[in-house]
Design an enzyme around this catalytic site. Sequence first.
Site, PDB file in Angstrom:
ATOM      1  N   LYS A  57       0.831  -1.219   0.000  1.00  0.00           N
ATOM      2  CA  LYS A  57       0.000   0.000   0.000  1.00  0.00           C
ATOM      3  C   LYS A  57       0.862   1.265   0.000  1.00  0.00           C
ATOM      4  N   GLY A 187      -0.346 -14.348 -13.362  1.00  0.00           N
ATOM      5  CA  GLY A 187      -1.460 -14.332 -12.410  1.00  0.00           C
ATOM      6  C   GLY A 187      -2.125 -12.975 -12.326  1.00  0.00           C
ATOM      7  N   GLY A 189      -4.407 -12.088 -10.287  1.00  0.00           N
ATOM      8  CA  GLY A 189      -5.122 -12.090  -9.008  1.00  0.00           C
ATOM      9  C   GLY A 189      -4.879 -10.761  -8.314  1.00  0.00           C
ATOM     10  N   ILE A 191      -2.595  -9.791  -6.121  1.00  0.00           N
ATOM     11  CA  ILE A 191      -1.211  -9.301  -6.118  1.00  0.00           C
ATOM     12  C   ILE A 191      -0.820  -8.832  -7.511  1.00  0.00           C
ATOM     13  N   GLU A 210      -2.730 -14.661 -17.435  1.00  0.00           N
ATOM     14  CA  GLU A 210      -3.649 -15.310 -16.497  1.00  0.00           C
ATOM     15  C   GLU A 210      -4.163 -16.614 -17.108  1.00  0.00           C
ATOM     16  N   VAL A 244       1.395 -20.698 -19.230  1.00  0.00           N
ATOM     17  CA  VAL A 244       2.833 -20.417 -19.300  1.00  0.00           C
ATOM     18  C   VAL A 244       3.569 -21.745 -19.359  1.00  0.00           C
ATOM     19  N   ARG A 278      -0.980 -18.136  -2.784  1.00  0.00           N
ATOM     20  CA  ARG A 278      -0.149 -18.439  -1.617  1.00  0.00           C
ATOM     21  C   ARG A 278      -0.617 -19.760  -1.013  1.00  0.00           C
ATOM     22  N   ASP A 318      -3.888 -17.248   7.827  1.00  0.00           N
ATOM     23  CA  ASP A 318      -3.683 -17.859   6.506  1.00  0.00           C
ATOM     24  C   ASP A 318      -3.436 -19.355   6.566  1.00  0.00           C
ATOM     25  N   HIS A 450     -23.469  15.190   3.153  1.00  0.00           N
ATOM     26  CA  HIS A 450     -23.329  15.669   1.767  1.00  0.00           C
ATOM     27  C   HIS A 450     -22.291  16.779   1.731  1.00  0.00           C
TER      28      HIS A 450
HETATM   29  P1  FAD Z   1       1.648 -14.155   8.361  1.00  0.00           P
HETATM   30  O1  FAD Z   1       1.445 -12.714   8.257  1.00  0.00           O
HETATM   31  O2  FAD Z   1       2.216 -14.891   7.211  1.00  0.00           O
HETATM   32  O3  FAD Z   1       2.522 -14.393   9.659  1.00  0.00           O
HETATM   33  C1  FAD Z   1       2.950 -15.663  10.049  1.00  0.00           C
HETATM   34  C2  FAD Z   1       4.187 -15.510  10.908  1.00  0.00           C
HETATM   35  O4  FAD Z   1       4.517 -16.764  11.485  1.00  0.00           O
HETATM   36  C3  FAD Z   1       5.408 -15.068  10.101  1.00  0.00           C
HETATM   37  O5  FAD Z   1       5.939 -13.901  10.671  1.00  0.00           O
HETATM   38  C4  FAD Z   1       6.375 -16.236  10.211  1.00  0.00           C
HETATM   39  O6  FAD Z   1       7.737 -15.855  10.281  1.00  0.00           O
HETATM   40  C5  FAD Z   1       5.949 -16.864  11.530  1.00  0.00           C
HETATM   41  N1  FAD Z   1       6.285 -18.290  11.625  1.00  0.00           N
HETATM   42  C6  FAD Z   1       6.001 -19.278  10.738  1.00  0.00           C
HETATM   43  N2  FAD Z   1       6.453 -20.464  11.200  1.00  0.00           N
HETATM   44  C7  FAD Z   1       7.044 -20.214  12.391  1.00  0.00           C
HETATM   45  C8  FAD Z   1       7.711 -21.044  13.342  1.00  0.00           C
HETATM   46  N3  FAD Z   1       7.824 -22.374  13.188  1.00  0.00           N
HETATM   47  N4  FAD Z   1       8.229 -20.454  14.444  1.00  0.00           N
HETATM   48  C9  FAD Z   1       8.110 -19.105  14.644  1.00  0.00           C
HETATM   49  N5  FAD Z   1       7.489 -18.287  13.777  1.00  0.00           N
HETATM   50  C10 FAD Z   1       6.951 -18.829  12.665  1.00  0.00           C
HETATM   51  N6  FAD Z   1      -4.218  -8.969   3.151  1.00  0.00           N
HETATM   52  C11 FAD Z   1      -5.134  -8.017   3.384  1.00  0.00           C
HETATM   53  O7  FAD Z   1      -6.071  -8.243   4.148  1.00  0.00           O
HETATM   54  N7  FAD Z   1      -5.037  -6.782   2.799  1.00  0.00           N
HETATM   55  C12 FAD Z   1      -4.045  -6.475   1.957  1.00  0.00           C
HETATM   56  O8  FAD Z   1      -3.993  -5.361   1.453  1.00  0.00           O
HETATM   57  C13 FAD Z   1      -3.070  -7.455   1.673  1.00  0.00           C
HETATM   58  N8  FAD Z   1      -2.048  -7.184   0.847  1.00  0.00           N
HETATM   59  C14 FAD Z   1      -1.095  -8.140   0.625  1.00  0.00           C
HETATM   60  C15 FAD Z   1      -0.061  -7.846  -0.254  1.00  0.00           C
HETATM   61  C16 FAD Z   1       0.911  -8.792  -0.509  1.00  0.00           C
HETATM   62  C17 FAD Z   1       2.036  -8.450  -1.457  1.00  0.00           C
HETATM   63  C18 FAD Z   1       0.862 -10.050   0.147  1.00  0.00           C
HETATM   64  C19 FAD Z   1       1.930 -11.064  -0.082  1.00  0.00           C
HETATM   65  C20 FAD Z   1      -0.164 -10.353   1.018  1.00  0.00           C
HETATM   66  C21 FAD Z   1      -1.163  -9.407   1.258  1.00  0.00           C
HETATM   67  N9  FAD Z   1      -2.239  -9.664   2.098  1.00  0.00           N
HETATM   68  C22 FAD Z   1      -3.196  -8.716   2.315  1.00  0.00           C
HETATM   69  C23 FAD Z   1      -2.375 -10.958   2.781  1.00  0.00           C
HETATM   70  C24 FAD Z   1      -1.900 -10.824   4.245  1.00  0.00           C
HETATM   71  O9  FAD Z   1      -0.563 -10.404   4.261  1.00  0.00           O
HETATM   72  C25 FAD Z   1      -2.050 -12.154   4.948  1.00  0.00           C
HETATM   73  O10 FAD Z   1      -3.393 -12.589   4.847  1.00  0.00           O
HETATM   74  C26 FAD Z   1      -1.698 -12.033   6.422  1.00  0.00           C
HETATM   75  O11 FAD Z   1      -0.379 -11.582   6.607  1.00  0.00           O
HETATM   76  C27 FAD Z   1      -1.848 -13.378   7.120  1.00  0.00           C
HETATM   77  O12 FAD Z   1      -1.575 -13.221   8.473  1.00  0.00           O
HETATM   78  P2  FAD Z   1      -1.075 -14.440   9.373  1.00  0.00           P
HETATM   79  O13 FAD Z   1      -0.814 -13.857  10.714  1.00  0.00           O
HETATM   80  O14 FAD Z   1      -2.003 -15.568   9.245  1.00  0.00           O
HETATM   81  O15 FAD Z   1       0.291 -14.921   8.695  1.00  0.00           O
HETATM   82  P1  NAD Z   2      -4.781 -14.998  -6.128  1.00  0.00           P
HETATM   83  O1  NAD Z   2      -5.342 -16.315  -5.783  1.00  0.00           O
HETATM   84  O2  NAD Z   2      -5.545 -13.768  -5.806  1.00  0.00           O
HETATM   85  O3  NAD Z   2      -4.494 -14.919  -7.691  1.00  0.00           O
HETATM   86  C1  NAD Z   2      -3.668 -15.832  -8.353  1.00  0.00           C
HETATM   87  C2  NAD Z   2      -4.031 -15.802  -9.827  1.00  0.00           C
HETATM   88  O4  NAD Z   2      -3.061 -16.542 -10.527  1.00  0.00           O
HETATM   89  C3  NAD Z   2      -5.383 -16.443 -10.115  1.00  0.00           C
HETATM   90  O5  NAD Z   2      -6.132 -15.593 -10.947  1.00  0.00           O
HETATM   91  C4  NAD Z   2      -5.012 -17.747 -10.795  1.00  0.00           C
HETATM   92  O6  NAD Z   2      -5.983 -18.165 -11.715  1.00  0.00           O
HETATM   93  C5  NAD Z   2      -3.725 -17.369 -11.483  1.00  0.00           C
HETATM   94  N1  NAD Z   2      -2.845 -18.501 -11.765  1.00  0.00           N
HETATM   95  C6  NAD Z   2      -2.575 -19.581 -10.995  1.00  0.00           C
HETATM   96  N2  NAD Z   2      -1.669 -20.379 -11.595  1.00  0.00           N
HETATM   97  C7  NAD Z   2      -1.369 -19.794 -12.777  1.00  0.00           C
HETATM   98  C8  NAD Z   2      -0.489 -20.137 -13.849  1.00  0.00           C
HETATM   99  N3  NAD Z   2       0.265 -21.249 -13.809  1.00  0.00           N
HETATM  100  N4  NAD Z   2      -0.427 -19.313 -14.915  1.00  0.00           N
HETATM  101  C9  NAD Z   2      -1.174 -18.169 -14.971  1.00  0.00           C
HETATM  102  N5  NAD Z   2      -2.024 -17.805 -13.979  1.00  0.00           N
HETATM  103  C10 NAD Z   2      -2.108 -18.603 -12.895  1.00  0.00           C
HETATM  104  O7  NAD Z   2      -3.332 -14.979  -5.457  1.00  0.00           O
HETATM  105  P2  NAD Z   2      -2.281 -13.811  -5.310  1.00  0.00           P
HETATM  106  O8  NAD Z   2      -2.648 -12.667  -6.156  1.00  0.00           O
HETATM  107  O9  NAD Z   2      -0.959 -14.460  -5.444  1.00  0.00           O
HETATM  108  O10 NAD Z   2      -2.479 -13.399  -3.798  1.00  0.00           O
HETATM  109  C11 NAD Z   2      -2.277 -14.379  -2.741  1.00  0.00           C
HETATM  110  C12 NAD Z   2      -3.141 -14.093  -1.560  1.00  0.00           C
HETATM  111  O11 NAD Z   2      -2.743 -12.884  -0.926  1.00  0.00           O
HETATM  112  C13 NAD Z   2      -4.582 -13.961  -1.958  1.00  0.00           C
HETATM  113  O12 NAD Z   2      -5.304 -14.998  -1.354  1.00  0.00           O
HETATM  114  C14 NAD Z   2      -5.036 -12.665  -1.430  1.00  0.00           C
HETATM  115  O13 NAD Z   2      -6.183 -12.803  -0.652  1.00  0.00           O
HETATM  116  C15 NAD Z   2      -3.895 -12.151  -0.564  1.00  0.00           C
HETATM  117  N6  NAD Z   2      -3.720 -10.731  -0.921  1.00  0.00           N
HETATM  118  C16 NAD Z   2      -4.717  -9.862  -0.592  1.00  0.00           C
HETATM  119  C17 NAD Z   2      -4.612  -8.540  -0.957  1.00  0.00           C
HETATM  120  C18 NAD Z   2      -5.724  -7.606  -0.604  1.00  0.00           C
HETATM  121  O14 NAD Z   2      -6.523  -7.951   0.248  1.00  0.00           O
HETATM  122  N7  NAD Z   2      -5.811  -6.440  -1.206  1.00  0.00           N
HETATM  123  C19 NAD Z   2      -3.518  -8.094  -1.678  1.00  0.00           C
HETATM  124  C20 NAD Z   2      -2.542  -9.007  -2.016  1.00  0.00           C
HETATM  125  C21 NAD Z   2      -2.652 -10.334  -1.621  1.00  0.00           C
END
Ligand code: FAD
Ligand code: NAD
Length: 479
Positions: A57, A187, A189, A191, A210, A244, A278, A318, A450
């Site tokens: 963000k 993808g 999606g 991300i 995609e 791909v 993921r 997650d 408004h």
């Molecule tokens: P995580 O945030 O993955 O945290 C898990 C933690 O557990 C990690 O810090 C890891 O190091 C630790 N851990 C794992 N195994 C062990 C172990 N054995 N011992 C000790 N520690 C351990 N979601 C949204 O809602 N809004 C968004 O805008 C959004 N944007 C995103 C953008 C990107 C680029 C990505 C990749 C994800 C985004 N997400 C977004 C998804 C969001 O980041 C995840 O849904 C969220 O972080 C999940 O939270 P969590 O606590 O379950 O896991």
């Molecule tokens: P996603 O599931 O949103 O999208 C993945 C996309 O890749 C899908 O459209 C799928 O059909 C496509 N795909 C899969 N395999 C493929 C292939 N071999 N070739 C071409 N396309 C393929 O996953 P993401 O975008 O990687 O995000 C991962 C997770 O992180 C999501 O579950 C999302 O909820 C979370 N996230 C959330 C936010 C947000 O809330 N704004 C932002 C980023 C990530």
Amino acid sequence: MDTYDVIVIGAGPAGYHAAIRAAQLGLNTACIEKWIGKSGKPVFGGTCLNVGCIPSKALLDASHKYAEARDHFAEIGIMTGDLSVDVPAMISRKDDVVTKLTGGVSALFKSNGVTALEGSAKLLANRVVEFTPHDGAASQLTAEHVVIATGSVPVDIPPCPLVDEVVVDSTGALEFQAVPKRLGIIGAGVIGLELGSVWARLGSEVVVLEALPDFMPALDKQIARETAKQLGRQGLDIRLGTRVTGSTVKGDTVEVTFTDGDGDHEEVFDKLIVAVGRKPYTEGLFAADAGVNMDEGGFVFVDEFCNTEAPGICAVGDVVRGPMLAHKGMEEGIMVAERIAGHKPAVNYDCVPGVIYTHPEVAWVGRSEQECKAAGEDVNVGMFPFAASGRALASNDTDGLIKVVADAETDRVLGVHMVGPHVSELIAEAVIAMEFESSAEDLGLTMFAHPTLSESLHEAALAVSGHAIHVAPRKRRKK
Ligand code: FAD
Ligand code: NAD
């Protein structure tokens, strides 16, 4: 052996919310986290704070400001002269935001009395946790309750193995030090669209490959169509129905081969982002006799209250079923802490908002018109375009619409779908309405300030019964 009431494994949003709430409720709580930050030091906050929600963000907001200044300021009478982007400065500012927020979690642990343990955890039998600090020998801890919150990691695909700084996952895509001339993304999606937007705004030629034949099939169809149209206008070249087949790094570029309905193709990119989903992360987490089971997708198997099949062990975020969203994990973390303390809260999985932070933003809660109709439910739909909103027009931000779906008989709101300016904020109003089981009429009877963008939700709710003031009623529009 050190003993706690609660040990939380993982300090992402799900884990740190569980730990803080448990400590607030008087439980002796430890949280174990193994993440090493960019600075080489241990950090809390997980994916969300370090490489997910927050850094993405920071770059989305910065790149949006740049694109606004470049493409739209002149329309509102602001002349800027030549604009340029300092990418390393933008990345470094993003890193500062991350450092501030991850430090904030440490501070919150301290002020709430959570014992923060830096290192990795492994769950043994009978709620014994083996803790290995980053710089020391393993020891055993025990707890009445263990909360698994170990999150998720990116999925990789065989045709596109990651190659240092050229073929990257979402984490690598937050670190580019220059704008790639041609950027490929696998993808379309969340991300793919968010990070594709960042780099397209900064000047990359972005091609998104995609696999599915439809764009964002989980979205309401009309919202998906409008989103695809707007992103296309911004230069995102989204190619659906592609497979791909391979990638070859040649010096600083990568050659990607793929097939679609028209045959075999090849594209050369300066960078390639693999964003195909993921997967839950449980590597090295469980001893064979830990008693925790996984489902077929590798998610820790839990019931509606996030209890695993092992007594005293729950799992949140997650690593368990449901959308991979930070706020869903946070609410699960709070729920399990409160249930451990003897309260009886539940997470309402029917009211989880989703947001895509492109521009215009996309946001939704509940079910779409198509989902309801496929289930045989009779619904009424109200729509309002931002082009008819005085505030949107004043802000020069009129793309998109809001759609309210209500039960035809009871008028209860079943879903709200939005694409438009600031809808990541507006969707909260719809979530509250649905949490309180409101009808479209209830929303229509509510007074909205408004001029605001929120008024568009008010108007869409009024449109359910054909009473919107600022659009022609549906019957008249058909003539
Ligand atoms: P995580 O945030 O993955 O945290 C898990 C933690 O557990 C990690 O810090 C890891 O190091 C630790 N851990 C794992 N195994 C062990 C172990 N054995 N011992 C000790 N520690 C351990 N979601 C949204 O809602 N809004 C968004 O805008 C959004 N944007 C995103 C953008 C990107 C680029 C990505 C990749 C994800 C985004 N997400 C977004 C998804 C969001 O980041 C995840 O849904 C969220 O972080 C999940 O939270 P969590 O606590 O379950 O896991
Ligand atoms: P996603 O599931 O949103 O999208 C993945 C996309 O890749 C899908 O459209 C799928 O059909 C496509 N795909 C899969 N395999 C493929 C292939 N071999 N070739 C071409 N396309 C393929 O996953 P993401 O975008 O990687 O995000 C991962 C997770 O992180 C999501 O579950 C999302 O909820 C979370 N996230 C959330 C936010 C947000 O809330 N704004 C932002 C980023 C990530």
